[in-house]
Design a protein around this motif. Structure first.
Motif, PDB file in Angstrom:
ATOM      1  N   ALA A 118       0.812  -1.226   0.000  1.00  0.00           N
ATOM      2  CA  ALA A 118       0.000   0.000   0.000  1.00  0.00           C
ATOM      3  C   ALA A 118       0.842   1.271   0.000  1.00  0.00           C
ATOM      4  O   ALA A 118       0.352   2.341  -0.336  1.00  0.00           O
ATOM      5  N   HIS A 119       2.127   1.182   0.382  1.00  0.00           N
ATOM      6  CA  HIS A 119       2.971   2.381   0.535  1.00  0.00           C
ATOM      7  C   HIS A 119       4.319   2.206  -0.151  1.00  0.00           C
ATOM      8  O   HIS A 119       5.367   2.363   0.473  1.00  0.00           O
ATOM      9  N   ARG A 120       4.311   1.892  -1.419  1.00  0.00           N
ATOM     10  CA  ARG A 120       5.565   1.717  -2.160  1.00  0.00           C
ATOM     11  C   ARG A 120       6.383   2.998  -2.137  1.00  0.00           C
ATOM     12  O   ARG A 120       5.838   4.098  -2.291  1.00  0.00           O
ATOM     13  N   ILE A 121       7.693   2.865  -1.982  1.00  0.00           N
ATOM     14  CA  ILE A 121       8.603   4.007  -2.034  1.00  0.00           C
ATOM     15  C   ILE A 121       8.984   4.212  -3.493  1.00  0.00           C
ATOM     16  O   ILE A 121       9.427   3.283  -4.155  1.00  0.00           O
ATOM     17  N   GLN A 122       8.792   5.434  -3.946  1.00  0.00           N
ATOM     18  CA  GLN A 122       9.127   5.767  -5.320  1.00  0.00           C
ATOM     19  C   GLN A 122      10.604   6.133  -5.387  1.00  0.00           C
ATOM     20  O   GLN A 122      11.067   7.021  -4.680  1.00  0.00           O
ATOM     21  N   ALA A 123      11.364   5.442  -6.224  1.00  0.00           N
ATOM     22  CA  ALA A 123      12.801   5.695  -6.328  1.00  0.00           C
ATOM     23  C   ALA A 123      13.096   7.068  -6.915  1.00  0.00           C
ATOM     24  O   ALA A 123      14.041   7.739  -6.515  1.00  0.00           O
ATOM     25  N   GLU A 124      12.300   7.499  -7.859  1.00  0.00           N
ATOM     26  CA  GLU A 124      12.483   8.796  -8.494  1.00  0.00           C
ATOM     27  C   GLU A 124      11.127   9.466  -8.630  1.00  0.00           C
ATOM     28  O   GLU A 124      10.134   8.794  -8.857  1.00  0.00           O
ATOM     29  N   GLU A 125      11.113  10.767  -8.506  1.00  0.00           N
ATOM     30  CA  GLU A 125       9.888  11.515  -8.774  1.00  0.00           C
ATOM     31  C   GLU A 125      10.256  12.877  -9.330  1.00  0.00           C
ATOM     32  O   GLU A 125      11.321  13.410  -9.043  1.00  0.00           O
ATOM     33  N   GLU A 126       9.382  13.413 -10.159  1.00  0.00           N
ATOM     34  CA  GLU A 126       9.600  14.738 -10.743  1.00  0.00           C
ATOM     35  C   GLU A 126       9.409  15.800  -9.675  1.00  0.00           C
ATOM     36  O   GLU A 126       8.498  15.712  -8.846  1.00  0.00           O
ATOM     37  N   LYS A 127      10.276  16.810  -9.702  1.00  0.00           N
ATOM     38  CA  LYS A 127      10.077  17.953  -8.809  1.00  0.00           C
ATOM     39  C   LYS A 127       8.876  18.750  -9.305  1.00  0.00           C
ATOM     40  O   LYS A 127       8.656  18.841 -10.510  1.00  0.00           O
ATOM     41  N   PRO A 128       8.119  19.350  -8.385  1.00  0.00           N
ATOM     42  CA  PRO A 128       7.053  20.244  -8.846  1.00  0.00           C
ATOM     43  C   PRO A 128       7.678  21.425  -9.593  1.00  0.00           C
ATOM     44  O   PRO A 128       8.839  21.781  -9.344  1.00  0.00           O
ATOM     45  N   PRO A 129       6.953  22.042 -10.514  1.00  0.00           N
ATOM     46  CA  PRO A 129       7.526  23.122 -11.334  1.00  0.00           C
ATOM     47  C   PRO A 129       8.213  24.218 -10.518  1.00  0.00           C
ATOM     48  O   PRO A 129       9.270  24.706 -10.899  1.00  0.00           O
TER      49      PRO A 129
END
Length: 128
Positions: free
Chosen positions: A74-85
């Motif tokens: 239910a709580h997967r850790i995302q290895a990469e994510e886009e920064k907000p603008p």
């Protein structure tokens, strides 16, 4: 230490190429390789079988697995994510990248100081 892993199958000539993320060499150094050919039996019934070409060979092994309990699913850790603008081209520590302090994430414009009222602490210091 960052860990990258996966499985690959060799081609008819016994070769396989592993492609790492584009940022890999920029983010990592002093590489180590842990390569294992599964020659006998993969994990089943909480055990696996190792086979070597000679008897009496010491084998160092390591098993990793992706958690699949209810919380982890239910709580997967995302290895990469886009920064907000609004955070793009900004840094947590801009000085480490030669960028000015104004490019720090979370930096807010300085607030305007409240006017000093007569009789405030500054007047008391002068009276003593």
């Amino acid at each position: 230490m960052n860990v990258y892993n996966g499985k690959v199958t060799t081609n008819g000539r016994g070769l396989a190429v592993v492609t790492l993320p584009d940022y890999f060499e920029a983010l990592n150094r002093d590489f180590r390789y842990h390569l294992t050919a599964i020659a006998a039996k993969e994990i089943s019934g909480n055990r696996f079988t190792v086979r070597t070409s000679k008897p009496g060979v010491k084998v160092s092994w390591q098993v990793t697995g992706i958690r699949h309990d209810a919380y982890a699913d239910a709580h997967r850790i995302q290895a990469e994510e886009e920064k907000p603008p609004q955070e793009q081209e900004h840094y947590l520590h801009p000085e480490l990248f030669g960028a000015p302090a104004e490019q720090a994430i979370g930096l807010h414009a300085p607030s305007v100081a409240a006017p000093t009222l007569p009789g405030a602490a500054t007047d008391l210091v002068a009276a003593n």
